[in-house]
Scaffold this active site. Sequence first.
Site, short mmCIF file in Angstrom:
data_model
loop_
_atom_site.label_atom_id
_atom_site.label_comp_id
_atom_site.label_asym_id
_atom_site.label_seq_id
_atom_site.Cartn_x
_atom_site.Cartn_y
_atom_site.Cartn_z
N PRO A 198 -0.11 11.09 0.57
CA PRO A 198 -0.80 12.19 0.62
C PRO A 198 -1.13 12.87 1.82
O PRO A 198 -1.85 13.87 1.84
CB PRO A 198 -1.84 12.04 -0.06
CG PRO A 198 -2.35 10.45 0.53
CD PRO A 198 -0.86 9.86 0.51
N CYS A 220 2.44 -1.49 3.61
CA CYS A 220 1.12 -1.84 3.35
C CYS A 220 1.38 -3.24 2.08
O CYS A 220 0.83 -3.13 1.12
CB CYS A 220 0.13 -1.00 2.66
SG CYS A 220 0.72 0.12 1.37
#
Length: 417
Positions: free
Chosen positions: A236, A349
């Site tokens: 995003p 991640c």
Amino acid sequence: MAQPPGIYARRAALKMLDAVLRRGETLEQAAPGALRDVRAPADQALARAIAGETLRWFTDLDAMIDSATKKPLPDDAKPRAVLRMMLAQALRLDTPAHAVIATGLPLLAGGPRRLAHGVFSTLMKREVALPECPTLPDAVMERWGDQGEAIARGLILPPEVDLAIKDPADTDQWQAKLGGTSLATGHVRVPRGSPVEKLEGYEEGEWWVQDLAAQIPTTLLGAGEGRHALDLCAAPGGKTMALAAAGWKVTALDMSKRRLEVLKDNLKRTQLKASPVRADALKWEPKHHFDAILLDAPCTATGTCRRHPDVLQRIGERQIAEMVEIQRALIERATGWLKPGGVLVYAVCSLEREEGEEQAQWAGGALGLSGSPITAEELPAGLIPTANGHVRTHPGMLAEAGGLDGFYIARWQKPSD
């Protein structure tokens, strides 16, 4: 017959858990449908908290249930699911036992309410308590090895809220204004539950929400000085905004229309400029090569387990293998788009070696890239690079300051012609 207050939140939590455990959905994917009939924001938050804490302490809750039944309940039995939720509320959310019973047993309409009531009451009479930190599932401990116990210590509580400051020179100013703490230049941490949209500086675009670990990859590219950078899998937009703020001319590529709209909204709010492109990175071809590429690759996201505990139950060898294949294809394509002397930063991640350490070892050997070791001076205080100059973080690190997500980050340079 009138439903007891709070029943809709519990029913929504049960639906979310069912979506995670039966269908492999994330809690975020499951939430919109499950919360459709839950109107009050406080009840929505309660449903999310019940589901989250149930998944966070899943192994320990099951052990308690098994200690109070003559025969183990099937893993997918509804009474076990409801009992997990009931115990999570009593032991983690401080919900009074009578309220837990009043809102839990109706979820078993037409089913073995007496069994659930008996098991819950027995455990409450025993004054059971959860361990100091969550017990990870056996399969997860096997994958994470020696780091598993340290990681588990970082999962006790959901994380606080990290903010990335648009102008790192203003870090002290925003730390004071927001009453937060700072663990690095350009970072401020505020308490969990802070209404982000109402905090000072939000509407003016002076900062955006981004975990401390997720802020590291962009800092490793330094100042842009008008050079061209590609942010792959950009939405995003946290890393796109950080690159733009650091003076890079950013091409922000993502294949999700919805997520790119969020990126565009974030750019508008922060008054930062980038060039969003909607395309599949495995098919797209750029018009020019880049001085720097940031590949925050699609991954299993197991490093976000303190905020998304569903990954502890959803992710296994199949999902890891699928991500590894995609990551390698993206690394190869990104390498081909670099100018000679250009820099590639790879980040995931994930806490899985296959997605981090093993991918970096493969890329360093197979693609002709030169290592560009990361130094301790480039990292938040308390973090140190690995022996080969990469970065490995996990939720148990910086625990005294509130921890951070799990990431693996590597940096290479393409040899000059």
